[in-house]
Design a protein around this motif. Structure first.
Motif: not given
Length: 114
Positions: A1-5, A30-33, A36
């Protein structure tokens, strides 16, 4: 869970030869938080890499198992970042909270305090 690919755990998997046939880690979701992750873990065979304190709390009230990450897969960094809106940077309550947090981990970074 992170913004980087590219996942932060990926270099350690690569060093241990744990990459998939395509040279990548299998990331089915892939999760935003973090919140989840728990219901998904309860109803699937997916393993999540979560902050220890969050995972341990979730284990108490959900049908999941929490285990310490093997030493070889642990992140080498001990960096901790604090984020806040710039309009609260000089707010006395926010300064107090930041000081309390930094004191609890035995670190005093002057740039965070003033």
């Amino acid at each position: 869970m992170q913004g980087d690919k590219k996942l932060s755990i990926e270099p350690r998997f690569k060093a241990l030869g744990l990459m998939g046939d395509n040279g990548q880690i299998s990331t089915p979701i892939r999760l935003n938080n973090f919140s989840s992750a728990i219901p998904i873990a309860e109803s699937s065979d997916i393993i999540f890499h979560l902050p220890t304190s969050y995972a341990e709390q979730a284990e108490k009230s959900h049908q999941i198992v929490c285990r310490e990450v093997p030493e070889e897969l642990k992140h080498p960094s001990t960096s901790v970042y604090l984020y806040w809106h710039k309009r609260y940077h000089y707010d006395s309550a926010y300064i107090w909270v930041r000081n309390q947090f930094l004191a609890s981990i035995g670190t005093a970074k002057e740039s965070c305090l003033s």
